[in-house]
Motif scaffolding. Sequence first.
Motif, mmCIF file in Angstrom:
data_model
loop_
_atom_site.group_PDB
_atom_site.id
_atom_site.type_symbol
_atom_site.label_atom_id
_atom_site.label_comp_id
_atom_site.label_asym_id
_atom_site.label_seq_id
_atom_site.Cartn_x
_atom_site.Cartn_y
_atom_site.Cartn_z
ATOM 1 N N PHE A 34 0.832 -1.207 0.000
ATOM 2 C CA PHE A 34 0.000 0.000 0.000
ATOM 3 C C PHE A 34 0.871 1.263 0.000
ATOM 4 O O PHE A 34 0.548 2.243 -0.690
ATOM 5 N N LEU A 35 1.960 1.250 0.767
ATOM 6 C CA LEU A 35 2.860 2.405 0.777
ATOM 7 C C LEU A 35 3.526 2.594 -0.578
ATOM 8 O O LEU A 35 3.651 3.725 -1.067
ATOM 9 N N VAL A 36 3.945 1.490 -1.181
ATOM 10 C CA VAL A 36 4.565 1.586 -2.507
ATOM 11 C C VAL A 36 3.559 2.103 -3.522
ATOM 12 O O VAL A 36 3.867 2.974 -4.347
ATOM 13 N N ALA A 37 2.336 1.582 -3.475
ATOM 14 C CA ALA A 37 1.302 2.022 -4.417
ATOM 15 C C ALA A 37 0.969 3.502 -4.218
ATOM 16 O O ALA A 37 0.804 4.244 -5.208
ATOM 17 N N MET A 38 0.872 3.956 -2.973
ATOM 18 C CA MET A 38 0.597 5.370 -2.720
ATOM 19 C C MET A 38 1.739 6.246 -3.217
ATOM 20 O O MET A 38 1.514 7.330 -3.775
ATOM 21 N N LEU A 155 5.731 -16.664 -3.066
ATOM 22 C CA LEU A 155 4.338 -16.285 -3.282
ATOM 23 C C LEU A 155 4.084 -14.839 -2.879
ATOM 24 O O LEU A 155 3.317 -14.123 -3.540
ATOM 25 N N ILE A 156 4.714 -14.400 -1.794
ATOM 26 C CA ILE A 156 4.548 -13.007 -1.351
ATOM 27 C C ILE A 156 5.099 -12.049 -2.399
ATOM 28 O O ILE A 156 4.471 -11.031 -2.735
ATOM 29 N N VAL A 157 6.289 -12.370 -2.929
ATOM 30 C CA VAL A 157 6.887 -11.504 -3.944
ATOM 31 C C VAL A 157 6.015 -11.444 -5.189
ATOM 32 O O VAL A 157 5.721 -10.351 -5.722
ATOM 33 N N ILE A 162 1.844 -8.371 -8.469
ATOM 34 C CA ILE A 162 0.508 -8.235 -9.064
ATOM 35 C C ILE A 162 -0.310 -7.190 -8.319
ATOM 36 O O ILE A 162 -1.045 -6.398 -8.927
ATOM 37 N N LEU A 163 -0.187 -7.166 -6.978
ATOM 38 C CA LEU A 163 -1.030 -6.306 -6.166
ATOM 39 C C LEU A 163 -0.665 -4.833 -6.299
ATOM 40 O O LEU A 163 -1.553 -3.966 -6.356
#
Length: 354
Positions: A34-38, A155-157, A162-163
């Motif tokens: 979320f921080l990266v996306a923001m 899987l997290i990476v 994707i997220l």
Amino acid sequence: MQLSETNKVRLIWAAFILGALWLASLLGPVLMPFLVAMTLAYGLHPAVERLWRWRIPRPVGAALAIVLLSVVLVGIGSLIVSVLTSTLPQLQQQVPSLLAAMNSWLSAQAARLGLQTTFDLTSYKHLLTQSLSGDPERWASQILSTARTGGSTLLIVLGNLILIPVLTFYFLLDWRSLMQRSYSLVPLHRRDALQAFLGECDTILGRYVRGQVSVMLLLAAYYAIALALAGFQLALPIGVFTGLAVFVPYVGFGLGLLLALLAGALQFQSFYAIWAVAVVFGIGQLAESMVITPRLLGGQIGLHPLLVLFLLLAFGHLFGFVGVLLALPAGALLQVVVRHALAWYRESTLFLRG
């Protein structure tokens, strides 16, 4: 001691900030995408707004901005792949001759010091040759073994890859409404002060990003040209990668230095490679720290080296490698917060009457 209403409000806000920091330390891996996306949405929002003024729908503009950014990131990654794919086969072929030359040089230096000794590098030669073997089946088995042992991490990476674009897309779509909703929660008598504070943060961060991009492009051009003049065959990919990687302090420069030393050792097989890399990267580091960065970033944004190291370690601990990428922009904003906090402290009764 009786606290005034103003101090009570300040204590409540201090407790709220400390609680938010504590919660962030607990939920670091969850908050990271979320921080990266923001952060990406903040950087891409002006481009999306400009496209919208050109009558391009906001969803299309957001998608175009994310695609262009992805192309740039893939291009940077391809530089690393091109250097490795060009260097590793040469290294595998030339390991015996390199180790033989090293053995002769070490024996000669020992003889000059009056030491009668020999160096057996056979085991190291076998280990390096085996490690650098280009057998695709062996590499595939190693990758599968790593995926089995660290499946959750993999899987997290993949999930974050994707997220993060999806989150960035939705942040770009709703950025204006999100800012308006957040601003509506601010007390009326604090809105002007908050708007001035956020404007200062936006100015500092925008100046930092523009200056950092200019520094990266200048250094990429310098390292590519300087390594080409020194005779390096892989001057362009190594130089461009080193210049762009300075966005991550110390780490990017160190990786570029290591790649240049490796490529030079394979190409020249002499101490010329070490001297050439030392001169090129030494001049580049001096020019960056003494001329380029002060002129393009300015003293208001320049961070003390100790603070840079602290931010890299702290954000890396909380959010992993992506936290390292976000450390310096966060440090630029932190300077604004600290400056306002110090100004409030010097005007407070605690400082004047304490």
